[in-house]
Write a protein that holds these residues in place. Structure first.
Motif, PDB file in Angstrom:
ATOM      1  N   UNK A 134       0.826  -1.219   0.000  1.00 37.40           N
ATOM      2  CA  UNK A 134       0.000   0.000   0.000  1.00 37.40           C
ATOM      3  C   UNK A 134       0.858   1.266   0.000  1.00 37.40           C
ATOM      4  N   UNK A 135       0.337   2.324  -0.589  1.00 41.95           N
ATOM      5  CA  UNK A 135       1.125   3.552  -0.752  1.00 41.95           C
ATOM      6  C   UNK A 135       1.482   4.211   0.579  1.00 41.95           C
ATOM      7  N   UNK A 136       0.685   3.974   1.622  1.00 45.23           N
ATOM      8  CA  UNK A 136       0.996   4.635   2.901  1.00 45.23           C
ATOM      9  C   UNK A 136       2.294   4.104   3.512  1.00 45.23           C
ATOM     10  N   UNK A 137       2.793   2.981   2.999  1.00 41.23           N
ATOM     11  CA  UNK A 137       4.046   2.427   3.512  1.00 41.23           C
ATOM     12  C   UNK A 137       5.270   2.982   2.801  1.00 41.23           C
ATOM     13  N   UNK A 138       5.054   3.680   1.686  1.00 42.29           N
ATOM     14  CA  UNK A 138       6.193   4.144   0.888  1.00 42.29           C
ATOM     15  C   UNK A 138       7.074   5.118   1.665  1.00 42.29           C
ATOM     16  N   UNK A 139       6.472   5.876   2.554  1.00 41.13           N
ATOM     17  CA  UNK A 139       7.229   6.879   3.311  1.00 41.13           C
ATOM     18  C   UNK A 139       8.293   6.258   4.218  1.00 41.13           C
ATOM     19  N   UNK A 140       8.167   4.966   4.501  1.00 37.31           N
ATOM     20  CA  UNK A 140       9.098   4.326   5.422  1.00 37.31           C
ATOM     21  C   UNK A 140      10.345   3.769   4.725  1.00 37.31           C
ATOM     22  N   UNK A 141      10.405   3.904   3.404  1.00 36.66           N
ATOM     23  CA  UNK A 141      11.572   3.423   2.653  1.00 36.66           C
ATOM     24  C   UNK A 141      11.935   1.984   3.029  1.00 36.66           C
ATOM     25  N   UNK A 142      10.958   1.115   2.929  1.00 33.91           N
ATOM     26  CA  UNK A 142      11.137  -0.282   3.323  1.00 33.91           C
ATOM     27  C   UNK A 142      12.154  -0.972   2.425  1.00 33.91           C
ATOM     28  N   UNK A 149      13.749  -9.723  -4.220  1.00 30.02           N
ATOM     29  CA  UNK A 149      12.409  -9.168  -4.012  1.00 30.02           C
ATOM     30  C   UNK A 149      12.361  -7.755  -4.577  1.00 30.02           C
ATOM     31  N   UNK A 150      11.355  -7.489  -5.390  1.00 30.21           N
ATOM     32  CA  UNK A 150      11.147  -6.147  -5.934  1.00 30.21           C
ATOM     33  C   UNK A 150       9.821  -5.607  -5.418  1.00 30.21           C
ATOM     34  N   UNK A 151       9.880  -4.433  -4.806  1.00 30.47           N
ATOM     35  CA  UNK A 151       8.706  -3.835  -4.171  1.00 30.47           C
ATOM     36  C   UNK A 151       8.151  -2.706  -5.035  1.00 30.47           C
ATOM     37  N   UNK A 152       6.811  -2.687  -5.170  1.00 33.87           N
ATOM     38  CA  UNK A 152       6.098  -1.587  -5.810  1.00 33.87           C
ATOM     39  C   UNK A 152       5.126  -1.021  -4.783  1.00 33.87           C
ATOM     40  N   UNK A 153       4.660   0.177  -5.042  1.00 37.48           N
ATOM     41  CA  UNK A 153       3.682   0.802  -4.144  1.00 37.48           C
ATOM     42  C   UNK A 153       2.457   1.223  -4.944  1.00 37.48           C
ATOM     43  N   UNK A 154       1.329   0.707  -4.534  1.00 40.43           N
ATOM     44  CA  UNK A 154       0.061   1.063  -5.170  1.00 40.43           C
ATOM     45  C   UNK A 154      -1.059   0.532  -4.279  1.00 40.43           C
ATOM     46  N   UNK A 155      -2.171   1.228  -4.282  1.00 34.54           N
ATOM     47  CA  UNK A 155      -3.328   0.765  -3.513  1.00 34.54           C
ATOM     48  C   UNK A 155      -4.201  -0.094  -4.429  1.00 34.54           C
ATOM     49  N   UNK A 156      -4.115  -1.399  -4.247  1.00 32.30           N
ATOM     50  CA  UNK A 156      -4.854  -2.343  -5.093  1.00 32.30           C
ATOM     51  C   UNK A 156      -6.208  -2.621  -4.446  1.00 32.30           C
TER      52      UNK A 156
END
Length: 199
Positions: A134-142, A149-156
């Motif tokens: 979810x996009x709200x996690x992007x701010x944490x620079x996970x 593992x490749x991470x994307x950010x989007x609200x599905x």
């Protein structure tokens, strides 16, 4: 419980106290479970998750006080920090995906090439696991838990995800749309579309 607390006009502090007290009572009870009871509880916790469970799930079930004892007994093992596996649970094809999904605190959804593989659309082979958070996690620079593992950010939204296995994935239409935006080759998109239509 929150609705009940609202009706009783409890404050957030009151509710937190009740939840904390309940957790303590569960942990106290766990000390008195028979080994058979505990094994049954661990199994019920992990059965639909490829034999896996998290520290948080164990805590919610009141089982954290006995985790160490059952690790020492060889019944469970820690596969990554905070994620455990029943040692004798049969291995499955998608266990590695379940571990990653639990790592995401069950917020992730598998997408892109990984979703194509789960839906068996095309003959795509990829060295990486693709997961969308979810996009709200992007701010944490996970940081991804590994270089595969490749991470994307989007609200599905819920109507654009489903469960082709014991883990969630973007549905075929959303997967193809993501792939088109990520520059899947035309051949790959056409093959996936043909196989999707034929299913």
């Amino acid at each position: 419980l929150r609705e009940f607390a609202k009706q009783m006009e409890w404050s957030h502090h009151d509710l937190a106290y009740v939840l904390h007290d309940a957790a303590n009572n569960l942990e106290a009870l766990a000390e008195h479970f028979t080994d058979e009871d505990v094994r049954s509880r661990f199994y019920n916790l992990a059965e639909t998750q490829e034999g896996l469970f998290t520290q948080t799930q164990a805590q919610e079930a009141g089982l954290t006080p006995v985790i160490t004892r059952f690790i020492e007994a060889g019944y469970i093992k820690e596969v990554r920090p905070g994620i455990f596996r029943l040692v004798n649970f049969p291995t499955t094809e998608y266990e590695h995906l379940t571990i990653l999904w639990l790592w995401s605190q069950q917020q992730g959804v598998f997408s892109h090439e990984t979703a194509l593989q789960l839906w068996e659309l095309s003959d795509v082979l990829t060295r990486k696991i693709h997961i969308t958070l979810p996009t709200h996690l992007e701010q944490f620079n996970i940081l991804p838990p590994g270089d595969k593992v490749e991470i994307y950010y989007s609200d599905v939204p819920s109507h654009k995800r489903s469960w082709p296995a014991n883990v969630p994935a973007t549905n075929p239409a959303r997967t193809l749309n993501d792939g088109a935006r990520r520059h899947f080759s035309p051949e790959l998109l056409q093959q996936a579309l043909r196989q999707g239509i034929s299913k």
